[in-house]
Design a protein around this motif. Structure first.
Motif, PDB file in Angstrom:
ATOM      1  N   ASN A   1      12.073  11.224  29.696  1.00  0.00           N
ATOM      2  CA  ASN A   1      11.866  12.416  28.874  1.00  0.00           C
ATOM      3  C   ASN A   1      10.419  12.543  28.423  1.00  0.00           C
ATOM      4  O   ASN A   1       9.715  11.545  28.227  1.00  0.00           O
TER       5      ASN A   1
ATOM      6  N   TYR B   1      16.936   5.117  21.088  1.00  0.00           N
ATOM      7  CA  TYR B   1      16.390   6.160  21.949  1.00  0.00           C
ATOM      8  C   TYR B   1      16.996   7.514  21.598  1.00  0.00           C
ATOM      9  O   TYR B   1      16.288   8.513  21.477  1.00  0.00           O
ATOM     10  N   ARG B   2      18.312   7.532  21.426  1.00  0.00           N
ATOM     11  CA  ARG B   2      18.996   8.772  21.050  1.00  0.00           C
ATOM     12  C   ARG B   2      18.493   9.277  19.697  1.00  0.00           C
ATOM     13  O   ARG B   2      18.281  10.475  19.501  1.00  0.00           O
TER      14      ARG B   2
ATOM     15  N   ALA C   1      19.476   1.939  23.469  1.00  0.00           N
ATOM     16  CA  ALA C   1      20.003   3.267  23.762  1.00  0.00           C
ATOM     17  C   ALA C   1      20.263   4.046  22.475  1.00  0.00           C
ATOM     18  O   ALA C   1      20.002   5.254  22.398  1.00  0.00           O
TER      19      ALA C   1
ATOM     20  N   CYS D   1       8.884   2.419  27.641  1.00  0.00           N
ATOM     21  CA  CYS D   1      10.199   2.258  28.272  1.00  0.00           C
ATOM     22  C   CYS D   1      10.945   1.172  27.520  1.00  0.00           C
ATOM     23  O   CYS D   1      10.482   0.026  27.454  1.00  0.00           O
TER      24      CYS D   1
ATOM     25  N   LYS E   1      15.125   3.336  29.269  1.00  0.00           N
ATOM     26  CA  LYS E   1      14.954   4.528  28.432  1.00  0.00           C
ATOM     27  C   LYS E   1      13.460   4.822  28.284  1.00  0.00           C
ATOM     28  O   LYS E   1      12.743   4.147  27.544  1.00  0.00           O
TER      29      LYS E   1
ATOM     30  N   TYR F   1      21.314  -0.895  33.803  1.00  0.00           N
ATOM     31  CA  TYR F   1      20.339   0.150  33.484  1.00  0.00           C
ATOM     32  C   TYR F   1      20.972   1.538  33.576  1.00  0.00           C
ATOM     33  O   TYR F   1      21.712   1.841  34.501  1.00  0.00           O
ATOM     34  N   ASN F   2      20.666   2.372  32.606  1.00  0.00           N
ATOM     35  CA  ASN F   2      21.083   3.773  32.597  1.00  0.00           C
ATOM     36  C   ASN F   2      19.827   4.594  32.322  1.00  0.00           C
ATOM     37  O   ASN F   2      19.506   4.929  31.187  1.00  0.00           O
ATOM     38  N   TRP F   3      19.115   4.913  33.399  1.00  0.00           N
ATOM     39  CA  TRP F   3      17.768   5.459  33.292  1.00  0.00           C
ATOM     40  C   TRP F   3      17.733   6.858  32.689  1.00  0.00           C
ATOM     41  O   TRP F   3      18.571   7.698  32.989  1.00  0.00           O
ATOM     42  N   GLU F   4      16.714   7.093  31.869  1.00  0.00           N
ATOM     43  CA  GLU F   4      16.405   8.424  31.352  1.00  0.00           C
ATOM     44  C   GLU F   4      14.890   8.557  31.278  1.00  0.00           C
ATOM     45  O   GLU F   4      14.194   7.608  30.904  1.00  0.00           O
TER      46      GLU F   4
ATOM     47  N   GLY G   1       9.419   2.877  20.522  1.00  0.00           N
ATOM     48  CA  GLY G   1       9.258   2.238  21.820  1.00  0.00           C
ATOM     49  C   GLY G   1       8.024   1.369  21.928  1.00  0.00           C
ATOM     50  O   GLY G   1       7.812   0.726  22.940  1.00  0.00           O
TER      51      GLY G   1
END
Length: 268
Positions: free
Chosen positions: A97, A46-47, A43, A108, A113, A92-95, A187
């Motif tokens: 983009n 990803y940020r 995460a 992913c 993410k 899981y905290n899906w995003e 990724g």
């Protein structure tokens, strides 16, 4: 904080206590790393990636990524719930983009993410094409391929020399960064052929569960292969099975996928 401890007893028992079986493909793999630690690190990266990229919002393609992603995510959760394994997705905290980049790529990270690059969208063409890629990439996360690769790296680097010792924060960070290179390719984890083939199989089933026609997977991968135009393959294909083997495997997995597609309301 001590991330991981290795002892001779742990190494001897790995096959018993850290063997994870994929509920869709049946493949087993050793995953000894901490999923929560991996998701937290993913995460953060990803940020960082999004902060350095041009994230596209509000366009038809950006909305397509989010909508297809939501359907794939929901289909996976419904399946895991149906077999009593929904707890596996609790972290899981899906995003989803879309990033402005000409590369033919998507990925992913652990914890859900997802990023698609604009360069791959013309190859996807439509919702079905996006679902092929989305299903494949999400399957890497659901199958724990990141944990598997990190576990392999941890054991290869420290298993023999740190018996009875610990892996420190800096050592853990080094392993993670080796598996998930920092930067534009954050990724693009170097999966093995078995993992890529498993993501193909699992992704095909999940896209069908979500109501996307799995038969379109064959034409997508043919378009992806053609996109190289005789030059070096896109990075997205660099560690994947050969085109002929991939299509043969997809066709072998198709009857099962079509059953899921029909159950989701698809027309055969």
């Amino acid at each position: 904080m001590k991330i991981f401890k290795i002892s001779s007893y742990v190494l001897g028992a790995l096959g018993l206590v850290a063997c994870v079986t994929n509920p869709i493909t049946g493949r087993s793999s050793i995953q000894i790393a901490n999923d929560s630690e991996i998701a937290t690190a993913a995460a953060s990266e990803y940020r960082t990636t999004l902060s350095k990229a041009k994230v596209i919002t509000g366009t038809a393609d950006a909305n397509r990524i989010k909508n297809v992603g939501a359907r794939i995510k929901n289909a996976a959760y419904s399946y895991y719930k149906s077999i009593g394994r929904e707890s596996a997705l609790s972290g899981y905290n899906w995003e989803f983009n879309l990033i402005q980049d000409s590369q033919l790529n998507a990925w992913c990270m652990p914890g859900g993410k997802v990023a698609f690059y604009t360069g791959i969208m013309p190859v996807c063409k439509d919702d079905n094409g996006v679902a092929v890629v989305m299903g494949h990439e999400v399957s890497h996360a659901l199958a724990g391929h990141g944990n598997e690769r990190i576990s392999q790296a941890m054991l290869a680097q420290y298993g023999g020399s740190l018996l009875g010792g610990t892996i420190s924060n800096s050592q853990w960070a080094g392993v993670f960064e080796k598996v998930y290179p920092i930067g534009a390719q954050v990724g693009l984890l170097a999966y093995g052929r078995k993992q890529e083939s498993e993501a193909d199989e699992m992704g095909l089933q999940i896209m069908a569960m979500a109501g996307y026609d799995p038969r379109t997977a064959v034409s997508f991968w043919q378009r992806m292969e053609a996109s190289s135009k005789g030059t070096r393959q896109p990075e997205f294909l660099s560690t994947h099975p050969s085109p002929a083997n991939r299509i043969a495997d997809l066709n072998a997995d198709m009857p099962k996928a079509l059953q899921y597609y029909k159950a989701a309301g698809g027309k055969l």
